[in-house]
Design a protein around this motif. Structure first.
Motif, short mmCIF file in Angstrom:
data_model
loop_
_atom_site.label_atom_id
_atom_site.label_comp_id
_atom_site.label_asym_id
_atom_site.label_seq_id
_atom_site.Cartn_x
_atom_site.Cartn_y
_atom_site.Cartn_z
N ARG A 1 0.84 -1.21 0.00
CA ARG A 1 0.00 0.00 0.00
C ARG A 1 0.87 1.26 0.00
O ARG A 1 0.60 2.22 -0.72
N PHE A 2 1.96 1.24 0.78
CA PHE A 2 2.86 2.40 0.83
C PHE A 2 3.45 2.69 -0.55
O PHE A 2 3.52 3.85 -0.99
N VAL B 1 2.02 4.83 -3.23
CA VAL B 1 2.06 6.29 -3.03
C VAL B 1 3.46 6.84 -3.34
O VAL B 1 3.58 7.94 -3.88
N PHE C 1 4.89 7.32 4.83
CA PHE C 1 3.54 7.23 4.28
C PHE C 1 2.57 8.13 5.03
O PHE C 1 1.81 8.90 4.43
N THR C 2 2.65 8.04 6.35
CA THR C 2 1.76 8.87 7.18
C THR C 2 2.02 10.35 6.92
O THR C 2 1.08 11.16 6.81
N ILE D 1 3.22 11.77 4.19
CA ILE D 1 2.73 12.17 2.86
C ILE D 1 1.21 12.32 2.89
O ILE D 1 0.65 13.28 2.32
N VAL D 2 0.55 11.39 3.57
CA VAL D 2 -0.92 11.44 3.63
C VAL D 2 -1.41 12.68 4.37
O VAL D 2 -2.36 13.35 3.95
N ASN D 3 -0.75 13.01 5.52
CA ASN D 3 -1.22 14.17 6.30
C ASN D 3 -0.60 15.49 5.83
O ASN D 3 -0.87 16.56 6.41
N LYS E 1 6.36 15.84 1.50
CA LYS E 1 5.93 15.86 0.10
C LYS E 1 7.01 15.25 -0.79
O LYS E 1 8.20 15.27 -0.44
#
Length: 789
Positions: free
Chosen positions: A160-161, A164, A209-210, A212-214, A218
């Motif tokens: 999943r990571f 992204v 990952f966390t 980038i998501v929040n 970047k």
């Protein structure tokens, strides 16, 4: 008591099921897993994991200690060096010598179990063997169910990571308080951040990952991530593998460091000592580089055996070159690596030693220097009888060391020597005509002498006799293995020191075998070499000419006669060898390819007039040693070498055919028929193992041995197609009829050949037949459907 509990293939029984079976049954024992050359061993006690080990570099305990920053490289090298000397587990070394406390060692062992299990849960193929056996107390005990669940979770999460970002994603951080701020600078990729940070890779990926998501991290760009090779880290890998008795893997790791051009005295010394260790091991186990081997063709059919392309290349050459001495002349591999490859193939059951006559008596050469060096190298124990024009001598050795010698010739007998010197008073008469053993025993008994009292005069006698033996031409030399002198006489002469004294004193002349136009490299460290020769000045002077372990041709030209003779002795001992040019660069390979493309077969092989088959074969072997693709490591270089080798093979085959045109046909020889059948079988096995080059080579050799057989002909046609000779291959396959043989590879070859020459209708006809004939191979043929659209 050991009993085999479970054997299987991971395709048929997934690893999770294997783990669960062991856990639910509360088994004690060892689970061995192998996927190609990667091996893992897991020890279970009452169904729980208590220890793991592996030959995979990044899963070795030492690498994990570095990754989790629990030890630095210097301390780890010291710890592994201590382990090598003490031969105890590395964990015990780290605790007893205060590198780490017991709690830290326990922690890293638990981490190793987790890392190994998480890694192998990704294996979808491979095989396993579980042996039930007694397991003793260990520092850790980890339940299997926890590891399985966590490992599967991580596998899904990482997938999943990576949807992204990738390991090549270059990151920037927006939040100055982010825990990864010190590693993220807008220039480093994810892979570089993971390497610098260390610790648990999954946790780092999860943090990225966390972020980038929040929006706190970047992605600013993408670049290729290539992990840099640290030669010291590779050396640590080599040390740890050696300590685990993974000698082959250790040698390859060290050789990769040295081939990169990195210079370090400790690494070079480790390599030199390993070369000597391997050579002695091989000689002791097999008898030396002239031992004859043969291929176990039945064992080749075992699909569970994995060998590398280089090992396969060696295996395919054994029939033609059945000894290490012969193999080393046709393959671009050092003798040391060949020793280990032969040993591995023998352990796997793929090679057998040809039966040798079991006779304790060995007839040796008539070169006394070569005889003495051979006994020293092989560490032989026994009696050497040498006969020359003026004396017969008997020399006794123990593990290569000279412990005593005497002559049975009257002029050089011990009795005459003792009486002539006048140093010994005879208080009782003895019969000097008796054999040495009887004479000496009676002499000491009747005259009340002890061996210690005679040691000084005997030492003079021994040296005098040694120089007499070494300075005369030998008529015969016979070594009787394991024969010992039946009285308590024990000297310990350094044969190498005595040989050099004979050389300096003019008692020994040595034929030059050094190529004065070549460079040579030292295979043993200088300090050890000087000690082995008892600090004799000639060796010390010679070694001063070696710069960084090498002596140039210019330096060789400047050597005096004694130094050149000393260099010859080192060559005979295997302590120096001709320096081999490193692997071709991509530019050199491309230049050679362009050159060969412009040349005719005659120009490639230097043919001017009549074809000399012996010279062509010799040249072909030289090309094979230089350009065979299996010996090139770089993928791009391997492809260039493959292109070069195809041109060379085509030129070679063309010249052979030209030579055969005007010759009368030979009578059919039953030996050739049997040889052809063997080669055909070998080719099919190689084909199943995915070793296409070896398969093609075997099919061509089979056809050259005997061509009047349809099955041999059809596979010869297949081989021609795989070499790119599509029209010639098609002619043969069409003439014989591929439909007669239920082989999907034959259909694949003929379809590909029709496509290559533009006959798509014929290709489609055979493709339709193949899809019907081999329904389980539809995936194999689907790409042809796409080509025909």
């Amino acid at each position: 008591m050991v009993s085999k509990g479970l054997v299987g293939d991971l395709k048929a029984m997934p690893l999770t099921e294997v783990f669960q079976w062991i856990a639910f049954s509360n088994k004690n024992g060892e689970l061995h897993l192998q996927k190609e050359s990667d091996e893992v061993n897991i020890i279970f006690k009452n169904g729980k994991i208590v220890y793991v080990t592996s030959n995979i570099p990044n899963l070795l305990l030492g690498q994990l200690l570095l990754k989790y920053k629990m030890l630095n490289k210097s301390s780890l090298v010291k710890g592994l060096s201590l382990q090598k000397q003490l031969k105890i587990p590395i964990g015990k070394v780290l605790v007893e010598y205060n590198f780490l406390d017991e709690a830290s060692v326990k922690k890293i062992l638990e981490i190793q179990v987790q890392e190994v299990v998480y890694h192998i849960l990704n294996w979808e193929s491979g095989f396993f063997i579980f042996d039930e056996k007694q397991v003793y107390d260990t520092m850790i005990s980890i339940p299997v169910d926890f590891l399985i669940l966590e490992g599967l979770r991580r596998k899904d999460e990482v997938a999943r990571f990576l949807k992204v970002f990738s390991y090549g994603s270059v990151l920037a951080v927006k939040d100055d308080n982010h825990p990864l701020k010190k590693y993220i600078d807008g220039k480093k990729s994810v892979g570089e951040i993971i390497v610098e940070k260390g610790g648990d890779e999954f946790e780092t990926l999860e943090e990225i990952f966390t972020g980038i998501v929040n929006g706190s991290i970047k992605i600013v760009s993408e670049k290729e991530f290539v992990k840099e090779d640290d030669p010291i880290v590779k050396f640590i890998v080599a040390l740890e593998l050696f300590n685990k008795n993974k000698i082959y893997e250790s040698l390859k790791s060290i050789m990769s460091i040295l081939s990169s051009g990195y210079h370090n005295e400790q690494i070079k010394k480790f390599y030199d000592n390993m070369v000597l260790y391997i050579t002695k091991y091989f000689t002791k186990k097999f008898g030396g580089e002239n031992t004859v081997f043969s291929v176990n063709r039945l064992k080749l059919l075992d699909e569970k055996i994995y060998i590398s392309p280089v090992e396969g290349y060696v295996l395919s050459r054994i029939d033609e070159y059945p000894t290490v001495a012969k193999l080393s002349k046709v393959v671009n591999i050092t003798k040391t690596e060949l020793f280990l490859i032969i040993d591995k193939l023998h352990k796997l059951g793929l090679l057998m030693m040809k039966n040798r006559e079991k006779n304790k008596t060995e007839v040796m050469s008539n070169d006394i220097l070569s005889i003495l060096l051979d006994i020293y190298k092989r560490e032989l124990t026994g009696e050497l009888e040498v006969v020359s024009h003026n004396l017969t001598g008997k020399l006794f050795f123990k593990q290569g060391r000279l412990i005593f010698l005497y002559s049975v010739s009257e002029e050089f007998s011990i009795s005459n020597f003792l009486q002539e010197k006048g140093s010994i008073i005879f208080t009782s008469s003895v019969d000097a005509s008796e054999d040495f053993i009887t004479f000496f025993s009676n002499f000491m008994e009747k005259n009340n002498y002890s061996f210690d009292e005679l040691r000084g005069i005997l030492d003079i006698y021994e040296n005098m006799l040694f120089y007499e033996i070494i300075s005369n031409d030998i008529l015969s030399a016979i070594f009787v293995h394991d024969k010992t002198i039946p009285i308590e006489i024990k000297f310990d002469f350094n044969v190498l020191f005595m040989i050099f004294l004979a050389l300096v004193n003019g008692k020994l002349k040595i034929k030059n075998e050094i190529n004065k136009n070549s460079d040579y490299e030292l295979l043993k460290d200088k300090i050890g070499l000087i000690a082995e020769f008892d600090n004799i000045g000639l060796i010390v002077n010679l070694l001063e000419h070696f710069d960084d372990g090498k002596i140039s041709s210019d330096e060789i030209q400047s050597l005096n006669d004694y130094e050149l003779s000393a260099l010859n002795i080192l060559l005979k001992l295997g302590y120096v060898k001709e320096y081999e040019t490193p692997e071709f660069s991509l530019q050199e390979l491309q230049e050679n390819l362009n050159k060969f493309k412009q040349m005719t077969p005659e120009e490639i092989f230097g043919v001017n007039g009549d074809i000399n088959l012996d010279k062509i074969k010799q040249q072909y072997l030289k090309f094979s040693k230089k350009f065979h693709p299996d010996l090139i490591l770089d993928p791009q270089g391997k492809q260039l070498a493959r292109d070069i080798f195809e041109i060379i093979k085509y030129a070679y085959d063309t010249l052979l055919q030209m030579n055969e045109k005007d010759k009368p046909k030979k009578k059919i020889d039953i030996k050739n028929i049997l040889l052809a059948e063997q080669l055909l079988t070998s080719g099919k096995v190689y084909l199943n193992m995915g070793r296409l080059n070896d398969a093609v080579d075997s099919f061509i050799k089979a056809y050259n041995a005997f061509s009047n057989d349809e099955e041999i002909m059809i596979f010869y046609g297949y081989a021609l197609i795989r070499k790119g000779e599509y029209e010639e291959g098609l002619k043969i396959m069409e003439m014989v009829g591929v439909e007669k043989f239920p082989e999907p590879e034959l259909y694949a070859a003929i379809i590909e050949a029709y496509i290559k020459i533009g006959k798509k209708a014929e290709a489609k006809r055979f493709l339709d037949k193949a899809l019907i004939k081999f329904p389980d191979k539809n995936k194999r043929f689907n790409h042809f459907s796409n080509k025909l659209k």
